[in-house]
Design a protein around this motif. Structure first.
Motif, PDB file in Angstrom:
ATOM      1  N   GLN A 193      -9.042 -20.413 -50.186  1.00  0.00           N
ATOM      2  CA  GLN A 193      -7.803 -19.952 -50.965  1.00  0.00           C
ATOM      3  C   GLN A 193      -7.952 -20.399 -52.509  1.00  0.00           C
ATOM      4  OE1 GLN A 193      -5.086 -22.127 -48.652  1.00  0.00           O
ATOM      5  NE2 GLN A 193      -5.585 -21.104 -46.548  1.00  0.00           N
ATOM      6  N   LEU A 194      -8.517 -21.270 -52.846  1.00  0.00           N
ATOM      7  CA  LEU A 194      -8.519 -21.715 -54.183  1.00  0.00           C
ATOM      8  C   LEU A 194      -9.198 -20.820 -55.047  1.00  0.00           C
ATOM      9  CD1 LEU A 194      -7.882 -23.873 -56.585  1.00  0.00           C
ATOM     10  CD2 LEU A 194      -9.888 -25.067 -55.611  1.00  0.00           C
ATOM     11  N   TRP A 195     -10.399 -20.570 -54.536  1.00  0.00           N
ATOM     12  CA  TRP A 195     -11.103 -19.553 -55.286  1.00  0.00           C
ATOM     13  C   TRP A 195     -10.587 -18.077 -55.333  1.00  0.00           C
ATOM     14  CZ3 TRP A 195     -13.349 -23.204 -56.541  1.00  0.00           C
ATOM     15  CH2 TRP A 195     -14.427 -23.790 -55.973  1.00  0.00           C
ATOM     16  N   GLU A 196      -9.736 -17.690 -54.729  1.00  0.00           N
ATOM     17  CA  GLU A 196      -8.826 -16.493 -54.713  1.00  0.00           C
ATOM     18  C   GLU A 196      -7.739 -16.550 -55.907  1.00  0.00           C
ATOM     19  OE1 GLU A 196      -6.891 -15.502 -51.037  1.00  0.00           O
ATOM     20  OE2 GLU A 196      -8.901 -15.407 -50.036  1.00  0.00           O
ATOM     21  N   VAL A 197      -7.228 -17.704 -55.935  1.00  0.00           N
ATOM     22  CA  VAL A 197      -6.446 -18.033 -57.094  1.00  0.00           C
ATOM     23  C   VAL A 197      -6.939 -18.102 -58.207  1.00  0.00           C
ATOM     24  CG1 VAL A 197      -4.900 -19.899 -57.886  1.00  0.00           C
ATOM     25  CG2 VAL A 197      -4.597 -19.370 -55.571  1.00  0.00           C
ATOM     26  N   LEU A 198      -8.383 -18.945 -58.277  1.00  0.00           N
ATOM     27  CA  LEU A 198      -8.897 -19.139 -59.575  1.00  0.00           C
ATOM     28  C   LEU A 198      -9.223 -17.441 -60.149  1.00  0.00           C
ATOM     29  CD1 LEU A 198     -11.031 -22.183 -59.203  1.00  0.00           C
ATOM     30  CD2 LEU A 198      -8.735 -22.046 -60.115  1.00  0.00           C
ATOM     31  N   ARG A 199      -9.871 -16.479 -59.243  1.00  0.00           N
ATOM     32  CA  ARG A 199     -10.291 -15.207 -59.696  1.00  0.00           C
ATOM     33  C   ARG A 199      -9.318 -14.433 -60.217  1.00  0.00           C
ATOM     34  NH1 ARG A 199     -13.657 -15.734 -54.551  1.00  0.00           N
ATOM     35  NH2 ARG A 199     -15.859 -16.078 -55.176  1.00  0.00           N
ATOM     36  N   ARG A 200      -7.890 -14.818 -59.387  1.00  0.00           N
ATOM     37  CA  ARG A 200      -6.927 -13.860 -59.939  1.00  0.00           C
ATOM     38  C   ARG A 200      -6.579 -14.559 -61.558  1.00  0.00           C
ATOM     39  NH1 ARG A 200      -1.225 -13.500 -56.228  1.00  0.00           N
ATOM     40  NH2 ARG A 200      -3.064 -12.782 -54.866  1.00  0.00           N
ATOM     41  N   LEU A 201      -6.494 -15.791 -61.389  1.00  0.00           N
ATOM     42  CA  LEU A 201      -6.174 -16.244 -62.915  1.00  0.00           C
ATOM     43  C   LEU A 201      -6.940 -15.782 -63.955  1.00  0.00           C
ATOM     44  CD1 LEU A 201      -5.111 -20.045 -61.856  1.00  0.00           C
ATOM     45  CD2 LEU A 201      -3.494 -18.121 -62.538  1.00  0.00           C
ATOM     46  N   ARG A 202      -8.372 -15.705 -63.628  1.00  0.00           N
ATOM     47  CA  ARG A 202      -9.510 -15.394 -64.607  1.00  0.00           C
ATOM     48  C   ARG A 202      -9.139 -13.652 -64.876  1.00  0.00           C
ATOM     49  NH1 ARG A 202     -14.991 -14.333 -61.802  1.00  0.00           N
ATOM     50  NH2 ARG A 202     -13.685 -12.922 -60.792  1.00  0.00           N
ATOM     51  N   ASP A 203      -8.760 -13.002 -63.822  1.00  0.00           N
ATOM     52  CA  ASP A 203      -8.578 -11.472 -63.929  1.00  0.00           C
ATOM     53  C   ASP A 203      -7.443 -11.281 -64.930  1.00  0.00           C
ATOM     54  OD1 ASP A 203     -10.938 -11.436 -62.495  1.00  0.00           O
ATOM     55  OD2 ASP A 203      -9.970 -10.795 -60.551  1.00  0.00           O
ATOM     56  N   ASP A 204      -6.417 -12.122 -64.538  1.00  0.00           N
ATOM     57  CA  ASP A 204      -5.209 -11.789 -65.631  1.00  0.00           C
ATOM     58  C   ASP A 204      -5.697 -12.506 -66.949  1.00  0.00           C
ATOM     59  OD1 ASP A 204      -4.021 -10.877 -63.567  1.00  0.00           O
ATOM     60  OD2 ASP A 204      -2.797 -12.814 -62.992  1.00  0.00           O
ATOM     61  N   GLY A 205      -6.696 -12.871 -67.446  1.00  0.00           N
ATOM     62  CA  GLY A 205      -7.006 -13.365 -68.649  1.00  0.00           C
ATOM     63  C   GLY A 205      -7.072 -14.881 -68.933  1.00  0.00           C
ATOM     64  N   GLY A 206      -7.033 -15.526 -67.812  1.00  0.00           N
ATOM     65  CA  GLY A 206      -7.075 -17.209 -67.891  1.00  0.00           C
ATOM     66  C   GLY A 206      -8.582 -17.448 -68.143  1.00  0.00           C
ATOM     67  N   THR A 207      -8.636 -18.665 -68.524  1.00  0.00           N
ATOM     68  CA  THR A 207     -10.190 -19.203 -68.750  1.00  0.00           C
ATOM     69  C   THR A 207      -9.911 -20.648 -67.907  1.00  0.00           C
ATOM     70  OG1 THR A 207     -10.288 -18.593 -71.030  1.00  0.00           O
ATOM     71  CG2 THR A 207     -11.650 -20.350 -70.146  1.00  0.00           C
ATOM     72  N   ILE A 208     -10.771 -20.740 -67.080  1.00  0.00           N
ATOM     73  CA  ILE A 208     -11.072 -21.912 -65.971  1.00  0.00           C
ATOM     74  C   ILE A 208     -12.264 -22.604 -66.427  1.00  0.00           C
ATOM     75  CG2 ILE A 208     -11.174 -22.618 -63.505  1.00  0.00           C
ATOM     76  CD1 ILE A 208      -9.458 -19.279 -64.353  1.00  0.00           C
ATOM     77  N   VAL A 209     -12.136 -23.841 -66.483  1.00  0.00           N
ATOM     78  CA  VAL A 209     -13.240 -24.872 -66.362  1.00  0.00           C
ATOM     79  C   VAL A 209     -13.142 -25.737 -65.059  1.00  0.00           C
ATOM     80  CG1 VAL A 209     -14.524 -26.647 -67.524  1.00  0.00           C
ATOM     81  CG2 VAL A 209     -13.277 -25.256 -69.080  1.00  0.00           C
ATOM     82  N   LEU A 210     -14.517 -25.518 -64.317  1.00  0.00           N
ATOM     83  CA  LEU A 210     -14.439 -26.309 -62.966  1.00  0.00           C
ATOM     84  C   LEU A 210     -15.467 -27.356 -63.190  1.00  0.00           C
ATOM     85  CD1 LEU A 210     -13.515 -25.816 -59.943  1.00  0.00           C
ATOM     86  CD2 LEU A 210     -15.612 -24.425 -59.831  1.00  0.00           C
ATOM     87  N   ILE A 211     -14.975 -28.560 -62.964  1.00  0.00           N
ATOM     88  CA  ILE A 211     -15.981 -29.701 -62.905  1.00  0.00           C
ATOM     89  C   ILE A 211     -16.146 -29.860 -61.542  1.00  0.00           C
ATOM     90  CG2 ILE A 211     -16.153 -32.224 -63.260  1.00  0.00           C
ATOM     91  CD1 ILE A 211     -13.983 -32.013 -65.520  1.00  0.00           C
TER      92      ILE A 211
END
Length: 530
Positions: A193-211
């Motif tokens: 579920q988290l991956w789905e959220v992060l991909r959606r944020l990325r596809d909307d132009g967001g930038t994610i740094v994942l430690i």
């Protein structure tokens, strides 16, 4: 091909804490609209570098630039602005949000109250509760973060609490989102579920740094990778062009045996352990405020020289079962025997003296006193073994600490540092060192999430210690949300669902495919005990 515009550029970052150098000339470049994995061993400086980015720390040297935002001084580089030394408030205003490994929520408040805290919609001088709940529900729907805005945070699961933390950052306008070990306490469905959220944020132009330390996650969700070692940046990789083994080699500086490889390889034909049963559970039942019968009529035995793995989606009674065996939770019914002796009425200390060792799943709540030193945490619960008369023997405690720090490579190697000053992975090493280190004479080990939050090198080391303990005739109960870990180590695998053991198989018959239906309750109500 056009080079993607950068969202983050950090150059030559140096950050020290007294004599400890956390970052030494570290660098990071992250493009806009990508998921970027930041990996490295425990103590490699990942979290420190991200705390510099988010304004929690000011660097001793180096520059920090982010994609432009009003009011931030120009750096002279198109699209990037120099924000070196900014505050957390300035970072938030500029759209940089960080979700920490240990959540920063107020449990008595509702989801909506936590999300809008400090930026509350007002009706006069009061919080406009309806407006807050409406705003949070709209944001949750847009981002795919399913929450109930009116629920109290104290009532949420760990996965739900993490969604609230992400919503907090998004509510404040985060365009750059940093997540520190976000899956450390999530079940497999929650991870997806988290991956789905992060991909959606990325596809909307967001930038994610994942430690993260989990290389299978890196390969599944990231677009690019930065590897750190000993405070420095040692590699930049495109995920599609690399392998978990390559990443691990860059992290540790040598080849590493990966649990993922062992789990995916052919099932080993483990001999049925023929030693005496060192741990026996008979019709164990545990009640909790959450649910009567959270552990429901569990009968198990673990033999000398055996690792019994317990798999299952978190929340199905594993935590309560382990805590009942350890003496932290009372039994509602049943009995617990160590070497044939009923220990159900014994205290935690008495069970320890009877040969029980326990690596708890929550190191902060059950494993450490964060403001105590490393040395004191290494004898926590066993102080009576390090006393002279009525006084603690400081010299023996210090000598013990030096030996365990070296044995388990705890960093920084300063026994007087408070546990709070260490990374999550090194805090975990303290707990494992105390419960499994040389000189600890245990017969039965409860290992609950023993490698949670530790790096691939430390995972390899802890796995080897578990195998060594098995070869020395110890009985080990391994509880892990990481099915690959269970499959890599276990001689038999039990699955818990709804508080019951619904499957118990030899390792040769256990796989993700055979265990999955039992873990999710999709087995049609049938159980399988071989």
């Amino acid at each position: 091909m056009t080079t993607p515009a950068l969202a983050i550029r950090m150059r030559d970052i140096v950050k020290t804490f007294g004599s400890v150098v956390a970052n030494r000339g570290a660098s990071l470049e992250v493009a806009r609209g990508e998921i970027h994995a930041l990996v490295g061993e425990n103590g490699a400086g990942k979290s420190t570098l991200m705390r510099v980015l988010s304004g929690m720390y000011a660097p001793d040297a180096g520059t920090v630039e982010v994609s432009g935002s009003p009011g931030v001084r120009e750096s002279g580089t198109a699209g990037l602005r120099d924000v070196t030394g900014w505050s957390t408030a300035e970072a938030i205003d500029a759209g940089v949000g960080m979700v920490h490994q240990h959540f920063m929520l107020v449990p008595p408040l509702t989801v909506a109250e936590n999300v809008v805290l400090g930026r509350e919609p007002k009706a006069g001088v009061q919080l406009d509760r309806r407006a807050a709940e409406r705003a949070v529900q709209e944001l949750a729907a847009k981002s795919g973060l399913a929450v109930h805005a009116d629920r109290r945070v104290a009532e949420l699961s760990v996965g739900e609490a993490q969604r609230v933390e992400i919503l907090k950052a998004l509510y404040r306008g985060a365009r750059i989102l940093v997540l520190d070990e976000p899956t450390a306490v999530l079940s497999p469905p929650e991870v997806q579920q988290l991956w789905e959220v992060l991909r959606r944020l990325r596809d909307d132009g967001g930038t994610i740094v994942l430690i993260t330390h989990k290389l299978d996650e890196v390969m599944e969700v990231s677009d690019s990778i930065t590897v750190m070692r000993a405070g420095e940046t040692v590699a930049r990789l495109r995920t599609s062009d690399t392998t978990p083994r390559d990443i691990a080699r860059a992290m540790v500086g040598r080849d590493v045996a990966l649990a993922l490889d062992a789990a995916r390889g052919p099932a080993r034909a483990s001999a049925t352990p023929n030693g005496p049963a060192l741990l026996e559970l008979r019709n164990v039942r545990v009640d909790s405020p959450r649910r009567a019968g959270i552990v429901d009529d569990v009968t198990l035995s673990v033999a000398a020289g055996e690792i019994l793995g317990i798999a299952g989606v978190e929340g199905n009674g594993q935590t309560e079962l382990v805590e009942a065996i350890a003496g932290l939770t009372p039994l509602a019914a049943g009995s617990i025997h160590i070497e044939g002796h009923d220990v159900a009425d014994l205290s935690v200390r008495e069970r320890g003296d009877a040969g029980l060792s326990h690596i708890p799943e929550d190191r902060h709540r059950r494993g450490l006193v964060l403001d105590y030193s490393i040395a004191d945490n290494l004898v926590l619960g066993r102080q009576h073994h390090f006393s002279r008369g009525t006084r603690l023997d400081g010299a023996r405690i210090a000598e013990h600490a030096r030996a365990r720090i070296a044995e388990f490579d705890i960093r920084p190697a300063d026994a007087e540092l408070p546990a709070r000053a260490l990374s999550g992975g090194n805090q975990q090493k303290i707990v494992v060192a105390r419960e499994m280190g040389a000189g600890r004479d245990f017969k039965v080990l409860l290992a609950a999430q023993p490698t949670r939050g530790v790096d691939v090198g430390a995972i390899e080391f802890i796995h080897e210690r578990l195998r060594r303990a098995r070869s020395e005739g110890k009985a080990i109960v391994l509880v892990s949300a990481d099915l690959a870990e269970v499959l890599a180590l276990s001689d038999r695998v039990a699955v818990m669902y709804g508080g019951r053991i619904v499957a118990l198989l030899p390792r040769s018959e256990a796989s993700a495919e055979t265990l999955g239906p039992y873990m999710t309750g999709a087995s049609g109500g049938t159980s399988r005990v071989a």
